[in-house]
Motif scaffolding. Sequence first.
Motif, PDB file in Angstrom:
ATOM      1  N   ARG A  67       0.823  -1.211   0.000  1.00 48.82           N
ATOM      2  CA  ARG A  67       0.000   0.000   0.000  1.00 48.82           C
ATOM      3  C   ARG A  67       0.861   1.266   0.000  1.00 48.82           C
ATOM      4  O   ARG A  67       0.585   2.201  -0.744  1.00 48.82           O
ATOM      5  CB  ARG A  67      -0.926  -0.025   1.212  1.00 48.82           C
ATOM      6  N   VAL A  68       1.910   1.299   0.803  1.00 42.40           N
ATOM      7  CA  VAL A  68       2.715   2.521   0.860  1.00 42.40           C
ATOM      8  C   VAL A  68       3.615   2.675  -0.368  1.00 42.40           C
ATOM      9  O   VAL A  68       4.076   3.765  -0.652  1.00 42.40           O
ATOM     10  CB  VAL A  68       3.558   2.630   2.153  1.00 42.40           C
ATOM     11  N   CYS A  69       3.841   1.575  -1.084  1.00 42.31           N
ATOM     12  CA  CYS A  69       4.666   1.662  -2.302  1.00 42.31           C
ATOM     13  C   CYS A  69       3.853   2.003  -3.529  1.00 42.31           C
ATOM     14  O   CYS A  69       4.413   2.382  -4.547  1.00 42.31           O
ATOM     15  CB  CYS A  69       5.415   0.354  -2.522  1.00 42.31           C
ATOM     16  N   THR A  70       2.562   1.840  -3.463  1.00 42.22           N
ATOM     17  CA  THR A  70       1.692   2.189  -4.579  1.00 42.22           C
ATOM     18  C   THR A  70       0.564   3.065  -4.050  1.00 42.22           C
ATOM     19  O   THR A  70      -0.588   2.639  -3.983  1.00 42.22           O
ATOM     20  CB  THR A  70       1.121   0.918  -5.249  1.00 42.22           C
ATOM     21  N   PRO A  71       0.899   4.317  -3.648  1.00 44.90           N
ATOM     22  CA  PRO A  71      -0.103   5.172  -3.015  1.00 44.90           C
ATOM     23  C   PRO A  71      -1.288   5.504  -3.908  1.00 44.90           C
ATOM     24  O   PRO A  71      -2.405   5.543  -3.452  1.00 44.90           O
ATOM     25  CB  PRO A  71       0.679   6.429  -2.637  1.00 44.90           C
ATOM     26  N   ASP A  72      -1.044   5.726  -5.192  1.00 48.50           N
ATOM     27  CA  ASP A  72      -2.145   5.908  -6.137  1.00 48.50           C
ATOM     28  C   ASP A  72      -1.640   5.545  -7.525  1.00 48.50           C
ATOM     29  O   ASP A  72      -0.447   5.488  -7.780  1.00 48.50           O
ATOM     30  CB  ASP A  72      -2.729   7.329  -6.098  1.00 48.50           C
ATOM     31  N   ALA A  73      -2.567   5.293  -8.397  1.00 53.17           N
ATOM     32  CA  ALA A  73      -2.219   4.791  -9.722  1.00 53.17           C
ATOM     33  C   ALA A  73      -1.563   5.858 -10.594  1.00 53.17           C
ATOM     34  O   ALA A  73      -0.860   5.535 -11.536  1.00 53.17           O
ATOM     35  CB  ALA A  73      -3.460   4.243 -10.415  1.00 53.17           C
ATOM     36  N   ASP A  74      -1.799   7.133 -10.294  1.00 54.79           N
ATOM     37  CA  ASP A  74      -1.297   8.209 -11.145  1.00 54.79           C
ATOM     38  C   ASP A  74       0.180   8.521 -10.908  1.00 54.79           C
ATOM     39  O   ASP A  74       0.872   8.952 -11.817  1.00 54.79           O
ATOM     40  CB  ASP A  74      -2.124   9.478 -10.940  1.00 54.79           C
ATOM     41  N   ALA A  75       0.643   8.334  -9.684  1.00 56.79           N
ATOM     42  CA  ALA A  75       2.020   8.690  -9.354  1.00 56.79           C
ATOM     43  C   ALA A  75       2.839   7.432  -9.080  1.00 56.79           C
ATOM     44  O   ALA A  75       2.462   6.628  -8.237  1.00 56.79           O
ATOM     45  CB  ALA A  75       2.038   9.596  -8.128  1.00 56.79           C
ATOM     46  N   PRO A  76       3.948   7.265  -9.787  1.00 62.27           N
ATOM     47  CA  PRO A  76       4.797   6.104  -9.490  1.00 62.27           C
ATOM     48  C   PRO A  76       5.470   6.279  -8.134  1.00 62.27           C
ATOM     49  O   PRO A  76       5.684   7.403  -7.690  1.00 62.27           O
ATOM     50  CB  PRO A  76       5.821   6.128 -10.625  1.00 62.27           C
ATOM     51  N   PRO A  77       5.794   5.180  -7.459  1.00 60.56           N
ATOM     52  CA  PRO A  77       6.463   5.298  -6.177  1.00 60.56           C
ATOM     53  C   PRO A  77       7.849   5.912  -6.349  1.00 60.56           C
ATOM     54  O   PRO A  77       8.484   5.760  -7.398  1.00 60.56           O
ATOM     55  CB  PRO A  77       6.562   3.862  -5.673  1.00 60.56           C
ATOM     56  N   ALA A  78       8.298   6.611  -5.328  1.00 59.86           N
ATOM     57  CA  ALA A  78       9.608   7.243  -5.368  1.00 59.86           C
ATOM     58  C   ALA A  78      10.708   6.181  -5.384  1.00 59.86           C
ATOM     59  O   ALA A  78      10.543   5.089  -4.829  1.00 59.86           O
ATOM     60  CB  ALA A  78       9.772   8.160  -4.160  1.00 59.86           C
ATOM     61  N   GLN A  79      11.817   6.515  -5.994  1.00 57.27           N
ATOM     62  CA  GLN A  79      12.934   5.581  -6.107  1.00 57.27           C
ATOM     63  C   GLN A  79      13.441   5.139  -4.737  1.00 57.27           C
ATOM     64  O   GLN A  79      13.753   3.967  -4.539  1.00 57.27           O
ATOM     65  CB  GLN A  79      14.066   6.227  -6.922  1.00 57.27           C
ATOM     66  N   HIS A  80      13.497   6.062  -3.777  1.00 59.79           N
ATOM     67  CA  HIS A  80      13.984   5.684  -2.441  1.00 59.79           C
ATOM     68  C   HIS A  80      13.055   4.673  -1.772  1.00 59.79           C
ATOM     69  O   HIS A  80      13.507   3.811  -1.035  1.00 59.79           O
ATOM     70  CB  HIS A  80      14.172   6.919  -1.547  1.00 59.79           C
ATOM     71  N   MET A  81      11.777   4.746  -2.071  1.00 64.47           N
ATOM     72  CA  MET A  81      10.824   3.796  -1.500  1.00 64.47           C
ATOM     73  C   MET A  81      11.050   2.411  -2.116  1.00 64.47           C
ATOM     74  O   MET A  81      11.036   1.396  -1.406  1.00 64.47           O
ATOM     75  CB  MET A  81       9.393   4.267  -1.758  1.00 64.47           C
ATOM     76  N   LEU A  82      11.284   2.359  -3.406  1.00 69.13           N
ATOM     77  CA  LEU A  82      11.548   1.080  -4.069  1.00 69.13           C
ATOM     78  C   LEU A  82      12.845   0.452  -3.563  1.00 69.13           C
ATOM     79  O   LEU A  82      12.923  -0.769  -3.383  1.00 69.13           O
ATOM     80  CB  LEU A  82      11.586   1.259  -5.583  1.00 69.13           C
TER      81      LEU A  82
END
Length: 169
Positions: A67-82
């Motif tokens: 859930r925190v890695c895919t907060p919404d479909a419009d914005a890709p997760p940040a690189q630091h999160m990945l």
Amino acid sequence: GSCAARGGSDSVYTALSHCLRHEHGECERTAPLVFRSLVATLSLSDQGAPSKGTISAQQAASSFVSRVCTPDADAPPAQHMLQAVQALLQRVMVATPDRAEPRAHVCASLSAMLSRLPPAVTSRFSGFLWRLGHTAKNSARTLAVEMAAATLCDGAAARSADTSIYHAD
């Protein structure tokens, strides 16, 4: 902390998600700390035989990470999160007990989590699995093979569900 992360309660994960907000510091620094607190829960490393409660907590932790890695479909997760998720997945694999039942639960949980994460995470994790599968330690190779099999089975099941409309009578 890790004691709080072991519970399956949504309130625990709500609090942890607040720790990932910018008002609590740079997410680049807080995400690895938050995810590190989940290693014992996801790897079932501090348990004997997995119980319904520990499996439920593991599923809740897995859902939280997705859930925190895919907060919404419009914005890709940040690189630091990945990168933090990649480190978490690797730590969980290394911490997994060398017993069949917890190993099977961990592989199933991580496979389900990987199916909900961006392909970049799965791709990088497959490289880690390849290296893990070629270590001298038998238990590490066994875990790598079981994890690869779980991931392939989940992928095959998802593909067959997607194509089942073509086989309907």
